[in-house]
Design an enzyme around this catalytic site. Structure first.
Site, PDB file in Angstrom:
ATOM      1  N   ASP A 411       0.794  -1.261  -0.092  1.00  0.00           N
ATOM      2  CA  ASP A 411      -0.121  -0.035  -0.041  1.00  0.00           C
ATOM      3  C   ASP A 411       0.853   1.340   0.071  1.00  0.00           C
ATOM      4  O   ASP A 411       0.729   2.047  -0.793  1.00  0.00           O
ATOM      5  CB  ASP A 411      -0.936  -0.046   1.069  1.00  0.00           C
ATOM      6  CG  ASP A 411      -2.230  -0.809   0.962  1.00  0.00           C
ATOM      7  OD1 ASP A 411      -2.981  -0.245   0.291  1.00  0.00           O
ATOM      8  OD2 ASP A 411      -2.208  -1.824   1.897  1.00  0.00           O
ATOM      9  N   GLU A 434      -5.780   6.750   0.425  1.00  0.00           N
ATOM     10  CA  GLU A 434      -6.155   5.866   1.413  1.00  0.00           C
ATOM     11  C   GLU A 434      -5.184   5.737   2.598  1.00  0.00           C
ATOM     12  O   GLU A 434      -5.647   5.668   3.863  1.00  0.00           O
ATOM     13  CB  GLU A 434      -6.326   4.291   0.883  1.00  0.00           C
ATOM     14  CG  GLU A 434      -7.090   3.351   1.999  1.00  0.00           C
ATOM     15  CD  GLU A 434      -7.034   2.299   1.454  1.00  0.00           C
ATOM     16  OE1 GLU A 434      -7.948   1.411   2.074  1.00  0.00           O
ATOM     17  OE2 GLU A 434      -6.676   1.720   0.416  1.00  0.00           O
ATOM     18  N   ASP A 498      -6.825   4.421  -4.935  1.00  0.00           N
ATOM     19  CA  ASP A 498      -6.573   3.150  -3.954  1.00  0.00           C
ATOM     20  C   ASP A 498      -5.523   2.258  -4.265  1.00  0.00           C
ATOM     21  O   ASP A 498      -5.205   1.613  -5.451  1.00  0.00           O
ATOM     22  CB  ASP A 498      -7.800   2.136  -4.110  1.00  0.00           C
ATOM     23  CG  ASP A 498      -8.037   1.073  -2.803  1.00  0.00           C
ATOM     24  OD1 ASP A 498      -7.252   0.916  -2.279  1.00  0.00           O
ATOM     25  OD2 ASP A 498      -9.218   0.814  -2.678  1.00  0.00           O
ATOM     26  N   ILE A 500      -3.975  -0.474  -3.086  1.00  0.00           N
ATOM     27  CA  ILE A 500      -4.146  -1.852  -3.182  1.00  0.00           C
ATOM     28  C   ILE A 500      -5.512  -2.073  -2.948  1.00  0.00           C
ATOM     29  O   ILE A 500      -6.155  -2.001  -1.684  1.00  0.00           O
ATOM     30  CB  ILE A 500      -3.365  -2.862  -2.457  1.00  0.00           C
ATOM     31  CG1 ILE A 500      -1.839  -2.705  -2.908  1.00  0.00           C
ATOM     32  CG2 ILE A 500      -3.856  -4.176  -2.597  1.00  0.00           C
ATOM     33  CD1 ILE A 500      -0.721  -3.388  -2.171  1.00  0.00           C
ATOM     34  N   ASP A 501      -6.593  -2.107  -3.864  1.00  0.00           N
ATOM     35  CA  ASP A 501      -8.160  -2.410  -3.564  1.00  0.00           C
ATOM     36  C   ASP A 501      -8.375  -3.957  -3.488  1.00  0.00           C
ATOM     37  O   ASP A 501      -7.846  -4.671  -4.399  1.00  0.00           O
ATOM     38  CB  ASP A 501      -9.070  -1.932  -4.637  1.00  0.00           C
ATOM     39  CG  ASP A 501     -10.361  -1.821  -4.286  1.00  0.00           C
ATOM     40  OD1 ASP A 501     -10.650  -1.963  -3.044  1.00  0.00           O
ATOM     41  OD2 ASP A 501     -11.128  -1.838  -5.417  1.00  0.00           O
ATOM     42  N   THR A 503      -7.464  -5.930  -0.093  1.00  0.00           N
ATOM     43  CA  THR A 503      -6.359  -6.206   0.501  1.00  0.00           C
ATOM     44  C   THR A 503      -6.272  -7.834   0.838  1.00  0.00           C
ATOM     45  O   THR A 503      -5.296  -8.415   0.701  1.00  0.00           O
ATOM     46  CB  THR A 503      -5.988  -5.094   1.806  1.00  0.00           C
ATOM     47  OG1 THR A 503      -6.172  -4.184   1.446  1.00  0.00           O
ATOM     48  CG2 THR A 503      -4.929  -5.644   2.495  1.00  0.00           C
ATOM     49  N   ASP A 659     -12.932   3.631  -3.556  1.00  0.00           N
ATOM     50  CA  ASP A 659     -13.159   2.307  -3.790  1.00  0.00           C
ATOM     51  C   ASP A 659     -14.213   1.992  -5.089  1.00  0.00           C
ATOM     52  O   ASP A 659     -14.619   1.058  -5.309  1.00  0.00           O
ATOM     53  CB  ASP A 659     -14.040   1.619  -2.644  1.00  0.00           C
ATOM     54  CG  ASP A 659     -13.194   1.089  -1.475  1.00  0.00           C
ATOM     55  OD1 ASP A 659     -11.910   0.755  -1.810  1.00  0.00           O
ATOM     56  OD2 ASP A 659     -13.509   1.329  -0.291  1.00  0.00           O
TER      57      ASP A 659
END
Length: 715
Positions: A411, A434, A498, A500-501, A503, A659
């Protein structure tokens, strides 16, 4: 332009009486006129052409068109003004349209020195372009005007101005003031605040100039072209005094701050002039008079005069009774100010058909798309390698946030890479991200891992460096991550990221995505999603085939596209594969995508919705595809599913904009529709969260039926 023509006709009809005698001849300036009527010098003449070009550029901002950074448009912005940088541009229904730009270089042709010590802050406003603008023009009753009296004398109690213009001024000021103040406060030496406007924009520019002069910013140049009348005699006399109407117009001399440029046959510059109806609107001083024919786009230097008095009938446009409308082309006259204003067009002419206004070759987001694509590709490759490593070694390297959701070093690395790419290319853009760097800075071990990952991936993708840059130290990484602290909102331009959408999918080596979207004035205009583990073809939960690793891109008005994620370099949209949703309506042909994690959406409610919609209980499981992250939007947009259900798990939960932003534009541009559980479009101008419940997406043929089913089940 039609609205402006209609406006001119309406206002002409309203002029049933006149302050001036009817004169059916052209009005020539007399050579032996009094001393306050003098030809402008060559320098002012040259400057006026520059002002006109800068004003005309504001017409490049429309529903479907924008000025492109650093300062590119369809009328040679970058060639004529190569060292000007765009700060902000806006297009709203409740304010005049325009832009803010800055330069430290000389922008005037007359003096050819390449650089100057001062910073020039340019504010340029366009004229009437919408029904809302026309309504403002027609609110001709007067209201009281008051200034703060900080650095200029107080305007008297009887000062009154045009209601519509004043209301537009207040809303415009609320939008652009933070940007102007920031530029005024951030200069190393001298400065000039250059405020420009045409027609309606000229009226708003005039009030803006008075406002900033009252704040003490007296190095002000205020230039309007084709500006209507503004207020009564008390207001005009006060404004003339503070703007220096008694002084001669000279370049780089701020004694006289205001130049009002009028064409001898421009009807707009005399409106409103019926004193019995409009409470005695008064003519300006400080006028630059164009004594040329209506066909002349650019007058000669001998046809431009400096008139220091608004009471001289040679220096104001005369009466325009209704019977003269057939004699003159008043629209053409009104836009002819050293060039023909308003002809900076979007690629095609239709204003309303948004989806036919751009092409893959001419859309205004070429640079944004390239930067976003290469940044997402670099971050996707990094996160893919890290995910594979975590699965293989069973070492997650995770932290725990306050809300206990997992977060990885990926992230931090992904957000640092992408934020850095955005900031070096678009330094004025904000980012809604984020993560923040606090936890990273508190763990040296974690920081070292992030630094090493970034260094490794930068070496592997060094061909991207010229576009997305490089990070060379930890402080730079911390700073880049923390660029994601924007609160978003309805005004301005920002990115939603985002890093890393999905996780949990990332940690178990399943589906996740790197998602980036560009939002302008609350609307998503560009989206790029990198899906490292997504196969090109998805039939069911068990049947995936084709190339693994997909890049999905969408631009409003252009379309949605697919390309291979791990194919090196930037691939123009023209070489990518266009994708479209299917138009299935029969439940037996439909497929639904849902999340994997039950904590993110209500699977039980979604099962009831599918049953109510008419899915066969024996086949519904095979028609449901469970995927993590915004990968679901990609499968939907590419026509491999028809419905996306994300029902709220509680009444208080609100989705984060990062998101859904990129997926939202991907669906719309592939022919689908997205909304909340009530069918309302998602609002990405509400801040960092969506002020709505749940997310529903579907092809347009069934969207309304899906919403009706959702309402029925939830009720």
């Amino acid at each position: 332009m039609f609205l402006l023509t209609l406006l001119l006709l309406c206002l002409s009809i309203l002029q049933t009486s006149s302050s001036f005698p009817i004169d059916d001849t052209d009005h020539q300036i007399e050579i032996n006129a009094p001393d306050y009527i003098t030809p402008v010098d060559d320098e002012i003449y040259s400057n006026l052409y520059t002002y006109a070009h800068l004003i005309d550029i504001s017409y490049c901002i429309s529903e479907v068109n924008r000025i492109r950074e650093p300062f590119n448009c369809n009328i040679n912005c970058e060639k004529r003004f190569p060292n000007v940088s765009l700060v902000y541009q806006w297009y709203f229904d409740d304010s005049v349209t325009g832009y803010i730009a800055t330069t430290y270089s000389n922008i005037f042709n007359y003096n050819n020195t390449s650089n100057q010590a001062k910073k020039t802050i340019i504010v340029s406003l366009r004229g009437t372009r919408s029904i809302f603008d026309t309504m403002a023009d027609l609110k001709v009753d007067m209201i009281h005007f008051s200034n703060n009296g900080v650095n200029t004398p107080l305007c008297g109690f009887n000062c009154r101005v045009h209601r519509g213009f004043y209301n537009y001024f207040t809303t415009t000021l609320s939008v652009i003031h933070p940007y102007i103040i920031q530029e005024l406060q951030n200069h190393d030496g001298d400065y000039e605040l250059l405020i420009l406007g045409h027609s309606l924009g000229g009226s708003i520019a005039y009030l803006l100039g008075l406002y900033y002069l009252d704040l003490g910013y007296d190095k002000l140049s205020l230039v309007t072209m084709g500006q209507p009348l503004m207020g009564n005699k008390e207001f005009v006399d006060w404004a003339d005094a503070v703007l220096g109407s008694k002084y001669e117009a000279k370049h780089n001399n701020f004694d006289r701050k205001f130049l009002r440029v009028i064409h001898k046959n421009d009807i707009v510059t005399t409106l409103p002039n019926d004193q019995s109806i409009f409470n005695r609107y008064h003519q300006f001083n400080n006028q630059i008079y164009l004594n040329c024919s209506e066909e002349d786009t650019r007058p000669t230097v001998n046809e431009v005069f400096d008139c220091g008095s608004g009471t001289n009938n040679y220096c104001i446009a005369k009466d325009f009774p209704l019977l003269h409308i057939a004699k003159h082309n008043y629209l053409r006259i009104h836009i002819n100010y050293f060039r023909r204003m308003g002809f900076c067009r979007a690629p095609v002419k239709s204003y309303f058909n948004r989806y036919m206004t751009m092409s893959v070759a001419t859309h205004p987001y070429q640079k944004e798309l390239e930067v976003a694509t290469l940044a997402v590709k670099r971050a996707s490759l990094l996160t893919k390698q890290l995910s594979d490593s975590i699965v293989q070694t069973a070492k997650s390297g995770t932290l725990t946030k306050n809300d206990k959701s997992p977060v990885t070093i990926g992230d931090f690395a992904s957000q640092a890479i992408i934020n850095h790419a955005i900031k070096i290319n678009f330094p004025n853009d904000e980012i809604v991200g984020e993560e923040d760097s606090q936890e990273l800075q508190e763990s040296e071990s974690l920081a070292n891992q992030v630094f090493e990952l970034i260094q490794k991936i930068q070496k592997e993708t060094s061909s991207y460096d010229s576009v997305v840059g490089t990070l060379s130290d930890k402080e730079g990484i911390y700073k880049s991550i923390d660029f994601g602290d924007s609160q978003g909102g309805k005004r301005g331009r920002f990115w939603a990221l985002d890093p890393i959408d999905g996780t949990k999918g990332f940690l178990r080596g399943d589906q996740f995505a790197v998602c980036l979207a560009l939002i302008e004035d609350g609307k998503v205009v560009l989206g790029v999603i990198g899906c490292p583990n997504l196969a090109e073809h998805i039939v069911s939960n068990d049947e995936h085939s084709g190339t693994v690793g997909g890049l999905y891109s969408a631009i409003t008005g252009v379309g949605s596209y697919y390309s291979e994620l791990f194919k090196p370099g930037f691939i123009p949209l023209a070489q990518q594969k266009p994708i479209k949703m299917q138009s299935h309506t029969d439940p037996k042909d439909l497929k639904v995508v849902e999340g994997v994690e039950k904590g993110h959406s209500s699977h039980s409610t979604q099962a009831q919705i599918k049953q109510e919609f008419g899915f066969n209980p024996d086949t519904v499981s095979k028609q449901t595809i469970n995927l993590d992250s915004q990968v679901k939007y990609c499968v939907l947009a590419s026509g491999q599913a028809d419905i996306y259900l994300r029902l709220p798990i509680s009444d208080s939960y609100r989705e984060k904009i990062w998101d859904h932003a990129a997926g939202n534009v991907l669906i719309y541009e592939s022919g689908g529709q997205v909304g909340d559980v009530n069918g309302n479009a998602l609002d990405f101008g509400n801040g960092r969260t969506l002020d709505s419940q749940g997310v529903i997406a579907a092809n347009k043929e069934i969207f309304n039926k899906v919403i009706d089913t959702v309402k029925k089940v939830r009720n």
